[in-house]
Motif scaffolding. Structure first.
Motif, PDB file in Angstrom:
ATOM      1  N   LYS A  90       1.076  16.587  48.726  1.00 40.22           N
ATOM      2  CA  LYS A  90       0.504  15.999  49.936  1.00 40.22           C
ATOM      3  C   LYS A  90      -0.131  14.669  49.529  1.00 40.22           C
ATOM      4  CE  LYS A  90      -2.805  19.118  50.878  1.00 40.22           C
ATOM      5  NZ  LYS A  90      -3.958  19.756  51.502  1.00 40.22           N
ATOM      6  N   PRO A  91      -0.230  13.729  50.452  1.00 45.99           N
ATOM      7  CA  PRO A  91      -0.858  12.456  50.108  1.00 45.99           C
ATOM      8  C   PRO A  91      -2.318  12.663  49.700  1.00 45.99           C
ATOM      9  CG  PRO A  91       0.279  12.315  52.223  1.00 45.99           C
ATOM     10  CD  PRO A  91       0.247  13.763  51.832  1.00 45.99           C
ATOM     11  N   VAL A  92      -2.802  11.801  48.821  1.00 52.14           N
ATOM     12  CA  VAL A  92      -4.198  11.890  48.377  1.00 52.14           C
ATOM     13  C   VAL A  92      -4.818  10.495  48.340  1.00 52.14           C
ATOM     14  CG1 VAL A  92      -3.578  11.858  45.916  1.00 52.14           C
ATOM     15  CG2 VAL A  92      -5.769  12.809  46.610  1.00 52.14           C
ATOM     16  N   LEU A  93      -6.026  10.411  48.854  1.00 47.89           N
ATOM     17  CA  LEU A  93      -6.819   9.185  48.823  1.00 47.89           C
ATOM     18  C   LEU A  93      -7.911   9.391  47.784  1.00 47.89           C
ATOM     19  CD1 LEU A  93      -7.182   6.423  50.326  1.00 47.89           C
ATOM     20  CD2 LEU A  93      -8.942   7.558  51.677  1.00 47.89           C
ATOM     21  N   ALA A 113     -15.964  11.499  56.936  1.00 43.88           N
ATOM     22  CA  ALA A 113     -15.418  11.664  58.291  1.00 43.88           C
ATOM     23  C   ALA A 113     -13.891  11.674  58.261  1.00 43.88           C
ATOM     24  CB  ALA A 113     -15.929  10.545  59.199  1.00 43.88           C
ATOM     25  N   THR A 114     -13.307  10.829  57.424  1.00 43.65           N
ATOM     26  CA  THR A 114     -11.847  10.780  57.300  1.00 43.65           C
ATOM     27  C   THR A 114     -11.320  12.054  56.654  1.00 43.65           C
ATOM     28  OG1 THR A 114     -11.842   8.378  57.221  1.00 43.65           O
ATOM     29  CG2 THR A 114      -9.941   9.472  56.259  1.00 43.65           C
ATOM     30  N   ALA A 115     -12.019  12.561  55.641  1.00 40.65           N
ATOM     31  CA  ALA A 115     -11.613  13.814  55.002  1.00 40.65           C
ATOM     32  C   ALA A 115     -11.603  14.949  56.016  1.00 40.65           C
ATOM     33  CB  ALA A 115     -12.555  14.143  53.846  1.00 40.65           C
ATOM     34  N   GLU A 116     -12.609  14.993  56.858  1.00 42.28           N
ATOM     35  CA  GLU A 116     -12.698  16.035  57.890  1.00 42.28           C
ATOM     36  C   GLU A 116     -11.580  15.881  58.917  1.00 42.28           C
ATOM     37  OE1 GLU A 116     -13.916  19.372  59.785  1.00 42.28           O
ATOM     38  OE2 GLU A 116     -14.805  18.619  57.933  1.00 42.28           O
ATOM     39  N   ARG A 117     -11.360  14.660  59.382  1.00 43.70           N
ATOM     40  CA  ARG A 117     -10.362  14.395  60.425  1.00 43.70           C
ATOM     41  C   ARG A 117      -8.935  14.676  59.953  1.00 43.70           C
ATOM     42  NH1 ARG A 117      -7.256  10.298  61.833  1.00 43.70           N
ATOM     43  NH2 ARG A 117      -8.099   8.884  60.273  1.00 43.70           N
ATOM     44  N   LEU A 118      -8.643  14.369  58.682  1.00 44.31           N
ATOM     45  CA  LEU A 118      -7.278  14.500  58.169  1.00 44.31           C
ATOM     46  C   LEU A 118      -7.068  15.740  57.293  1.00 44.31           C
ATOM     47  CD1 LEU A 118      -6.558  10.756  57.360  1.00 44.31           C
ATOM     48  CD2 LEU A 118      -5.802  12.086  59.334  1.00 44.31           C
ATOM     49  N   LYS A 119      -8.028  16.669  57.363  1.00 47.58           N
ATOM     50  CA  LYS A 119      -7.945  17.898  56.556  1.00 47.58           C
ATOM     51  C   LYS A 119      -6.602  18.595  56.793  1.00 47.58           C
ATOM     52  CE  LYS A 119     -10.749  21.919  55.484  1.00 47.58           C
ATOM     53  NZ  LYS A 119     -11.994  22.603  55.783  1.00 47.58           N
ATOM     54  N   ILE A 125     -10.552  12.570  48.060  1.00 48.60           N
ATOM     55  CA  ILE A 125     -11.465  12.970  46.997  1.00 48.60           C
ATOM     56  C   ILE A 125     -12.268  11.764  46.523  1.00 48.60           C
ATOM     57  CG2 ILE A 125      -9.990  14.876  46.270  1.00 48.60           C
ATOM     58  CD1 ILE A 125      -9.240  13.183  43.786  1.00 48.60           C
ATOM     59  N   ALA A 126     -13.508  12.007  46.157  1.00 54.85           N
ATOM     60  CA  ALA A 126     -14.388  10.958  45.648  1.00 54.85           C
ATOM     61  C   ALA A 126     -14.733  11.307  44.206  1.00 54.85           C
ATOM     62  CB  ALA A 126     -15.652  10.871  46.500  1.00 54.85           C
ATOM     63  N   VAL A 127     -14.355  10.426  43.279  1.00 54.03           N
ATOM     64  CA  VAL A 127     -14.557  10.677  41.854  1.00 54.03           C
ATOM     65  C   VAL A 127     -15.694   9.788  41.357  1.00 54.03           C
ATOM     66  CG1 VAL A 127     -13.484  10.774  39.580  1.00 54.03           C
ATOM     67  CG2 VAL A 127     -12.089  11.193  41.626  1.00 54.03           C
ATOM     68  N   PRO A 137     -28.295  15.676  42.346  1.00 48.33           N
ATOM     69  CA  PRO A 137     -29.489  15.307  43.114  1.00 48.33           C
ATOM     70  C   PRO A 137     -29.196  14.245  44.173  1.00 48.33           C
ATOM     71  CG  PRO A 137     -29.916  15.130  40.740  1.00 48.33           C
ATOM     72  CD  PRO A 137     -28.477  15.425  40.917  1.00 48.33           C
ATOM     73  N   PHE A 138     -28.287  13.335  43.859  1.00 48.55           N
ATOM     74  CA  PHE A 138     -27.900  12.293  44.817  1.00 48.55           C
ATOM     75  C   PHE A 138     -27.317  12.920  46.077  1.00 48.55           C
ATOM     76  CE2 PHE A 138     -24.470   9.781  46.636  1.00 48.55           C
ATOM     77  CZ  PHE A 138     -25.117   8.593  46.948  1.00 48.55           C
ATOM     78  N   LEU A 139     -26.475  13.946  45.915  1.00 47.90           N
ATOM     79  CA  LEU A 139     -25.807  14.578  47.052  1.00 47.90           C
ATOM     80  C   LEU A 139     -26.709  15.529  47.829  1.00 47.90           C
ATOM     81  CD1 LEU A 139     -22.380  15.445  45.394  1.00 47.90           C
ATOM     82  CD2 LEU A 139     -22.833  13.631  47.067  1.00 47.90           C
ATOM     83  N   ALA A 140     -27.823  15.931  47.231  1.00 46.68           N
ATOM     84  CA  ALA A 140     -28.684  16.959  47.827  1.00 46.68           C
ATOM     85  C   ALA A 140     -29.095  16.655  49.263  1.00 46.68           C
ATOM     86  CB  ALA A 140     -29.917  17.175  46.961  1.00 46.68           C
ATOM     87  N   ASP A 141     -29.420  15.411  49.571  1.00 48.15           N
ATOM     88  CA  ASP A 141     -29.884  15.088  50.920  1.00 48.15           C
ATOM     89  C   ASP A 141     -28.833  14.375  51.766  1.00 48.15           C
ATOM     90  OD1 ASP A 141     -29.934  12.759  49.463  1.00 48.15           O
ATOM     91  OD2 ASP A 141     -31.797  12.024  50.352  1.00 48.15           O
ATOM     92  N   LYS A 142     -27.623  14.285  51.263  1.00 43.58           N
ATOM     93  CA  LYS A 142     -26.537  13.626  52.010  1.00 43.58           C
ATOM     94  C   LYS A 142     -25.753  14.679  52.778  1.00 43.58           C
ATOM     95  CE  LYS A 142     -27.099   9.582  49.825  1.00 43.58           C
ATOM     96  NZ  LYS A 142     -28.508   9.529  49.584  1.00 43.58           N
ATOM     97  N   LYS A 143     -25.177  14.271  53.881  1.00 42.60           N
ATOM     98  CA  LYS A 143     -24.349  15.180  54.680  1.00 42.60           C
ATOM     99  C   LYS A 143     -22.877  14.816  54.441  1.00 42.60           C
ATOM    100  CE  LYS A 143     -27.689  16.086  58.351  1.00 42.60           C
ATOM    101  NZ  LYS A 143     -28.815  16.109  57.542  1.00 42.60           N
ATOM    102  N   LEU A 144     -22.387  15.188  53.252  1.00 40.23           N
ATOM    103  CA  LEU A 144     -21.026  14.822  52.849  1.00 40.23           C
ATOM    104  C   LEU A 144     -20.206  16.065  52.491  1.00 40.23           C
ATOM    105  CD1 LEU A 144     -22.011  11.835  50.523  1.00 40.23           C
ATOM    106  CD2 LEU A 144     -21.122  11.680  52.859  1.00 40.23           C
ATOM    107  N   ASP A 145     -20.494  17.170  53.149  1.00 38.14           N
ATOM    108  CA  ASP A 145     -19.865  18.442  52.806  1.00 38.14           C
ATOM    109  C   ASP A 145     -18.340  18.406  52.897  1.00 38.14           C
ATOM    110  OD1 ASP A 145     -22.406  19.449  52.403  1.00 38.14           O
ATOM    111  OD2 ASP A 145     -22.547  20.268  54.423  1.00 38.14           O
ATOM    112  N   ALA A 146     -17.783  17.586  53.789  1.00 42.78           N
ATOM    113  CA  ALA A 146     -16.329  17.532  53.967  1.00 42.78           C
ATOM    114  C   ALA A 146     -15.636  16.745  52.855  1.00 42.78           C
ATOM    115  CB  ALA A 146     -15.993  16.901  55.316  1.00 42.78           C
ATOM    116  N   LEU A 147     -16.412  16.040  52.036  1.00 42.64           N
ATOM    117  CA  LEU A 147     -15.844  15.166  51.009  1.00 42.64           C
ATOM    118  C   LEU A 147     -15.903  15.833  49.637  1.00 42.64           C
ATOM    119  CD1 LEU A 147     -14.684  12.361  50.390  1.00 42.64           C
ATOM    120  CD2 LEU A 147     -17.020  11.543  50.120  1.00 42.64           C
ATOM    121  N   PRO A 148     -14.752  16.247  49.092  1.00 41.61           N
ATOM    122  CA  PRO A 148     -14.754  16.842  47.753  1.00 41.61           C
ATOM    123  C   PRO A 148     -15.181  15.811  46.704  1.00 41.61           C
ATOM    124  CG  PRO A 148     -12.708  17.332  48.912  1.00 41.61           C
ATOM    125  CD  PRO A 148     -13.424  16.284  49.707  1.00 41.61           C
ATOM    126  N   ILE A 149     -16.169  16.171  45.904  1.00 41.74           N
ATOM    127  CA  ILE A 149     -16.713  15.277  44.881  1.00 41.74           C
ATOM    128  C   ILE A 149     -16.292  15.764  43.502  1.00 41.74           C
ATOM    129  CG2 ILE A 149     -18.826  14.317  43.873  1.00 41.74           C
ATOM    130  CD1 ILE A 149     -18.467  13.415  46.753  1.00 41.74           C
TER     131      ILE A 149
END
Length: 199
Positions: A90-93, A113-119, A125-127, A137-149
């Motif tokens: 499958k395509p990957v960004l 938002a794009t990860a969620e929309r195109l799931k 993926i964010a590397v 700790p950086f991710l703790a207060d962010k709302k990025l659950d749809a983005l695989p880190i």
């Protein structure tokens, strides 16, 4: 020259690249489709400027089209090893970022938002070019659950791509590069939707 010296030099160059190539954090979120490239959009193609000219933030680069994804490894937040071959079929960004890079941080909500929309259609993926001790700790207060880190603290991918951060690469389902974007970008905007449609 020791490997620590080489890594320190590369990290210094990446920091300098992030600061020089990308807009300030408050500007990154205001990048419009007309600021995406110095080229013109014609028939879905973005005409590139002269190869010698520096690329502005958010510029689309098609000069690596058709190149195979590298076999370099990175890890999931839980430590599980991964490679880009794991996403074949499958395509990957792939977004390369770091916690200290303002434009990287500014574009992350639009990537999520794009990860969620195109799931199911496109893997996003964010590397991070940081280790888990900085990223968690950086991710703790962010709302990025749809983005695989994922993590690449050894900078293998950044060195391979000779990347200034952020750099985002789109691969087709066959594992071949379609395009890459260097600099902050609105991944939820109309221009991004058009580009992602090429996958």
């Amino acid at each position: 020259m020791s490997s620590r010296t080489v890594i320190a030099c590369l990290l210094g160059l990446m920091v300098a690249g992030c600061d020089k190539q990308s807009p300030a954090p408050e500007q990154a979120s205001n990048t419009s489709a007309t600021q995406v490239s110095s080229g013109e959009v014609t028939g879905g193609e973005v005409a590139s400027s002269a190869p010698e000219a520096p690329r502005p933030a958010g510029a689309v680069d098609r000069s690596h089209k058709g190149e195979a994804a590298p076999g370099l490894g990175f890890t999931a937040l839980d430590g599980k090893p991964a490679t880009l071959a794991d996403f074949r079929g499958k395509p990957v960004l792939v977004n390369l970022w770091a916690t200290w890079c303002g434009p990287c941080v500014a574009e992350m909500p639009t990537l999520a938002a794009t990860a969620e929309r195109l799931k199911g259609k496109l893997a996003v993926i964010a590397v991070a070019q940081d280790d888990a001790a900085k990223v968690k700790p950086f991710l703790a207060d962010k709302k990025l659950d749809a983005l695989p880190i994922y993590l690449d603290p050894g900078l293998g991918l950044s060195v391979h791509y000779k990347a200034n951060l952020p750099t985002t690469i789109l691969y087709g389902a066959d594992g071949k590069e379609i395009w890459r974007v260097t600099g902050g970008f609105d991944w939820a905007g109309a221009e991004a939707q058009k580009l992602l449609g090429e996958a």
